[in-house]
Each structure stands twice: as structure tokens, then as C-alpha cells.
Write a protein that holds these residues in place. Structure first.
Motif, PDB file in Angstrom:
ATOM      1  N   LYS A 193       0.767  -1.237  -0.026  1.00  0.00           N
ATOM      2  CA  LYS A 193       0.026   0.238   0.007  1.00  0.00           C
ATOM      3  C   LYS A 193       0.753   1.171   0.013  1.00  0.00           C
ATOM      4  O   LYS A 193       1.869   1.274   0.714  1.00  0.00           O
ATOM      5  N   GLY A 194       0.484   2.177  -0.804  1.00  0.00           N
ATOM      6  CA  GLY A 194       1.296   3.409  -0.904  1.00  0.00           C
ATOM      7  C   GLY A 194       2.436   3.646  -1.862  1.00  0.00           C
ATOM      8  O   GLY A 194       2.649   4.622  -2.498  1.00  0.00           O
ATOM      9  N   GLY A 195       2.700   2.185  -2.664  1.00  0.00           N
ATOM     10  CA  GLY A 195       3.632   2.047  -3.525  1.00  0.00           C
ATOM     11  C   GLY A 195       3.071   2.471  -5.024  1.00  0.00           C
ATOM     12  O   GLY A 195       1.622   2.336  -5.088  1.00  0.00           O
ATOM     13  N   ALA A 196       3.631   2.619  -6.132  1.00  0.00           N
ATOM     14  CA  ALA A 196       3.411   2.905  -7.247  1.00  0.00           C
ATOM     15  C   ALA A 196       4.177   2.028  -8.329  1.00  0.00           C
ATOM     16  O   ALA A 196       5.425   2.190  -8.220  1.00  0.00           O
ATOM     17  N   PHE A 197       3.665   1.122  -8.915  1.00  0.00           N
ATOM     18  CA  PHE A 197       4.451  -0.167  -9.567  1.00  0.00           C
ATOM     19  C   PHE A 197       4.064   0.247 -11.029  1.00  0.00           C
ATOM     20  O   PHE A 197       2.902  -0.106 -11.725  1.00  0.00           O
ATOM     21  N   LEU A 198       5.161   0.231 -11.999  1.00  0.00           N
ATOM     22  CA  LEU A 198       4.589   0.383 -13.535  1.00  0.00           C
ATOM     23  C   LEU A 198       5.337  -0.704 -14.313  1.00  0.00           C
ATOM     24  O   LEU A 198       6.214  -1.325 -13.958  1.00  0.00           O
ATOM     25  N   PHE A 199       4.159  -1.272 -15.069  1.00  0.00           N
ATOM     26  CA  PHE A 199       4.240  -2.501 -15.742  1.00  0.00           C
ATOM     27  C   PHE A 199       4.299  -2.092 -17.406  1.00  0.00           C
ATOM     28  O   PHE A 199       3.509  -1.476 -17.928  1.00  0.00           O
ATOM     29  N   SER A 200       5.004  -2.863 -18.055  1.00  0.00           N
ATOM     30  CA  SER A 200       4.949  -2.634 -19.631  1.00  0.00           C
ATOM     31  C   SER A 200       4.455  -3.870 -20.036  1.00  0.00           C
ATOM     32  O   SER A 200       4.690  -5.110 -19.658  1.00  0.00           O
ATOM     33  N   PHE A 201       3.424  -3.770 -20.973  1.00  0.00           N
ATOM     34  CA  PHE A 201       2.681  -4.802 -21.813  1.00  0.00           C
ATOM     35  C   PHE A 201       3.095  -4.757 -23.020  1.00  0.00           C
ATOM     36  O   PHE A 201       2.881  -3.768 -23.811  1.00  0.00           O
ATOM     37  N   ALA A 202       3.452  -5.811 -23.633  1.00  0.00           N
ATOM     38  CA  ALA A 202       3.796  -5.942 -25.120  1.00  0.00           C
ATOM     39  C   ALA A 202       2.758  -7.104 -25.518  1.00  0.00           C
ATOM     40  O   ALA A 202       3.222  -8.290 -25.196  1.00  0.00           O
ATOM     41  N   VAL A 203       1.924  -6.850 -26.510  1.00  0.00           N
ATOM     42  CA  VAL A 203       0.990  -7.717 -26.788  1.00  0.00           C
ATOM     43  C   VAL A 203       1.545  -8.513 -28.220  1.00  0.00           C
ATOM     44  O   VAL A 203       1.651  -7.883 -29.033  1.00  0.00           O
ATOM     45  N   PRO A 204       1.671  -9.769 -28.220  1.00  0.00           N
ATOM     46  CA  PRO A 204       2.093 -10.392 -29.408  1.00  0.00           C
ATOM     47  C   PRO A 204       1.047 -10.508 -30.376  1.00  0.00           C
ATOM     48  O   PRO A 204      -0.133 -10.515 -30.072  1.00  0.00           O
ATOM     49  N   SER A 205       1.278 -10.712 -31.734  1.00  0.00           N
ATOM     50  CA  SER A 205       0.305 -10.604 -32.830  1.00  0.00           C
ATOM     51  C   SER A 205      -0.460 -11.838 -32.728  1.00  0.00           C
ATOM     52  O   SER A 205      -1.626 -11.776 -33.156  1.00  0.00           O
ATOM     53  N   GLY A 206      -0.078 -12.833 -31.934  1.00  0.00           N
ATOM     54  CA  GLY A 206      -0.845 -14.177 -31.766  1.00  0.00           C
ATOM     55  C   GLY A 206      -1.638 -14.188 -30.684  1.00  0.00           C
ATOM     56  O   GLY A 206      -2.176 -15.390 -30.234  1.00  0.00           O
ATOM     57  N   TYR A 207      -1.805 -13.225 -29.918  1.00  0.00           N
ATOM     58  CA  TYR A 207      -2.806 -12.643 -29.112  1.00  0.00           C
ATOM     59  C   TYR A 207      -4.159 -12.944 -29.529  1.00  0.00           C
ATOM     60  O   TYR A 207      -4.484 -12.627 -30.581  1.00  0.00           O
ATOM     61  N   PRO A 208      -4.942 -13.773 -28.882  1.00  0.00           N
ATOM     62  CA  PRO A 208      -5.178 -14.014 -27.319  1.00  0.00           C
ATOM     63  C   PRO A 208      -4.531 -15.500 -27.424  1.00  0.00           C
ATOM     64  O   PRO A 208      -4.539 -15.995 -26.188  1.00  0.00           O
ATOM     65  N   HIS A 209      -4.110 -16.182 -28.447  1.00  0.00           N
ATOM     66  CA  HIS A 209      -3.476 -17.372 -28.031  1.00  0.00           C
ATOM     67  C   HIS A 209      -2.100 -17.384 -27.436  1.00  0.00           C
ATOM     68  O   HIS A 209      -1.888 -18.575 -26.935  1.00  0.00           O
ATOM     69  N   ASP A 210      -1.484 -16.250 -27.415  1.00  0.00           N
ATOM     70  CA  ASP A 210      -0.346 -16.271 -26.840  1.00  0.00           C
ATOM     71  C   ASP A 210      -0.502 -15.026 -25.866  1.00  0.00           C
ATOM     72  O   ASP A 210      -1.194 -14.111 -25.942  1.00  0.00           O
ATOM     73  N   PRO A 211       0.159 -15.368 -24.729  1.00  0.00           N
ATOM     74  CA  PRO A 211      -0.125 -14.270 -23.638  1.00  0.00           C
ATOM     75  C   PRO A 211       0.668 -12.913 -23.805  1.00  0.00           C
ATOM     76  O   PRO A 211       1.778 -12.909 -24.452  1.00  0.00           O
ATOM     77  N   PRO A 212       0.252 -11.820 -23.028  1.00  0.00           N
ATOM     78  CA  PRO A 212       1.062 -10.811 -23.443  1.00  0.00           C
ATOM     79  C   PRO A 212       2.289 -10.989 -22.485  1.00  0.00           C
ATOM     80  O   PRO A 212       2.289 -11.754 -21.593  1.00  0.00           O
ATOM     81  N   LYS A 213       3.414 -10.225 -22.953  1.00  0.00           N
ATOM     82  CA  LYS A 213       4.551 -10.358 -22.278  1.00  0.00           C
ATOM     83  C   LYS A 213       4.646  -8.880 -21.416  1.00  0.00           C
ATOM     84  O   LYS A 213       4.453  -7.724 -21.906  1.00  0.00           O
ATOM     85  N   VAL A 214       4.648  -9.314 -20.050  1.00  0.00           N
ATOM     86  CA  VAL A 214       4.476  -8.187 -19.015  1.00  0.00           C
ATOM     87  C   VAL A 214       5.796  -8.157 -18.299  1.00  0.00           C
ATOM     88  O   VAL A 214       6.457  -9.105 -17.668  1.00  0.00           O
ATOM     89  N   LYS A 215       6.425  -6.967 -18.058  1.00  0.00           N
ATOM     90  CA  LYS A 215       7.573  -6.720 -17.325  1.00  0.00           C
ATOM     91  C   LYS A 215       7.236  -5.459 -16.140  1.00  0.00           C
ATOM     92  O   LYS A 215       6.374  -4.641 -16.579  1.00  0.00           O
ATOM     93  N   CYS A 216       7.849  -5.899 -15.179  1.00  0.00           N
ATOM     94  CA  CYS A 216       7.466  -4.755 -14.130  1.00  0.00           C
ATOM     95  C   CYS A 216       9.099  -3.806 -14.253  1.00  0.00           C
ATOM     96  O   CYS A 216       9.967  -4.277 -14.180  1.00  0.00           O
TER      97      CYS A 216
END
Length: 187
Positions: free
Chosen positions: A71-94
């Protein structure tokens, strides 16, 4: 909101046709448009498109837990969605360095729905809620940061103190510095 995306898409296709190029929308892009148009984000989550609103396959999510250890933190995530989405999951990094048993120092995330339990019926919303849950209930039994998991299991009070200190003031833990990531700071 679906109509907004279809109007944008038509304008994009018309512009491409005027330039003599026909731009093809992939199934992944169509699904991401649908997922984003149906997003119902909690108040502690925000979404941003750093490359522009028309580049929907790459975006950032900021999570600001409003309860629990983080609580009180702020956390940034990047989402890179592959062209094969929704069969392939998004690539997520903190992108925020955080002392967490399920997030390693490179920002990799241990969340089952991003790996072996991914199914095409899951959505961007499901991933965001999964990330939010990781901050509410860190899982020391399936760690990426083994040192944090060990501290959480063997000395929960010390773990809580280090998490709070890393969020508010920043601190070094095991030779690694975790800068402050307070929610009131801009992300």
C-alpha cells in the motif's frame, strides 16, 4: 467505446488507402481493441499508451495498491502484446524495482496466467487483476526472488519492515538498492 475504436480503425484504413497502402489489422489487434474497450479498471490502476493511442499493442499500466504490504507504492508495468494474442499471452515486465518474492530484479513476473495457465479466454483485465493480486497476497511458495521469499517465510515482520522502507525511503537489501516508489510520485 467499441464504436470509437471502429471509427478510428476506419479512419486509419481510409488514410492508408489514400496513400496507396492497405493496412491490415491482425486478429490480435482486434482482440486488444475489444479488451481495452471493455476495461473496467479499479481506481488504483491507470493505463497509458507511451507510443500514442493508435499503438495499442504496447502500453503501460501503473498499479497503486490501496491495501496490503505494498500500500502506498506505485508500480509500473509494460505490456507487449504479441500478434498471436489471444492464443499467446502478453509479455509483461515490472519496470519498477520492487522487493517482492514474485518479481525478480530484472522485472520478470511469476504469475501463472502469464505462462502455463494462459488461455485465450483470458483478457488484459484478467492480467491486471492478477498483478494487483500479487501485491495483495505475495506467494513465497512460487518465487522468482528467492531471497525475498525466504525472508517472507522465515521473518515476516522483517520482510514487512523492508517492504515498507523500500517503498517510502528506498533501501539496500542484500546488496541491491530499491529506490522509493511512493504512489504520490509521478510514474
Amino acid at each position: 467505446m467499441i464504436k470509437l475504436f471502429s471509427v478510428k480503425e476506419k479512419a486509419k484504413k481510409d488514410a492508408a488507402a489514400a496513400n496507396g497502402k492497405q493496412q491490415k489489422t491482425t486478429a490480435g489487434e482486434l482482440r486488444v481493441q475489444k479488451d481495452i474497450s471493455e476495461l473496467d479498471l479499479p481506481k488504483n490502476v491507470s493505463l497509458r499508451f507511451p507510443d500514442g493511442n493508435d499503438k495499442i499493442m504496447n502500453f503501460e499500466v501503473t498499479l497503486k495498491p490501496d491495501e496490503g504490504l505494498y500500500k502506498g507504492g506505485a508500480f509500473l508495468f509494460s505490456f507487449a502484446v504479441p500478434s498471436g494474442y489471444p492464443h499467446d499471452p502478453p509479455k509483461v515486465k515490472c519496470l519498477t524495482k520492487v522487493y517482492h518474492p514474485n518479481i525478480d530484479l530484472e522485472g520478470n513476473i511469476c504469475l501463472n496466467i502469464l505462462r502455463e495457465d494462459w488461455k485465450p479466454v483470458l483478457t488484459i483485465t484478467a492480467v491486471i487483476y492478477g498483478l494487483n493480486f500479487l501485491f495483495l497476497a505475495p506467494n513465497a511458495d512460487d518465487p522468482l526472488n528467492k531471497e525475498a521469499a525466504q525472508m517472507m517465510q522465515q521473518s515476516p515482520a522483517q520482510f514487512e519492515r523492508l517492504v515498507a522502507q523500500s517503498i517510502t525511503r528506498g533501501c539496500s537489501i542484500g546488496g541491491d538498492y530499491f529506490p522509493p516508489c511512493r504512489g504520490e510520485r509521478s510514474s
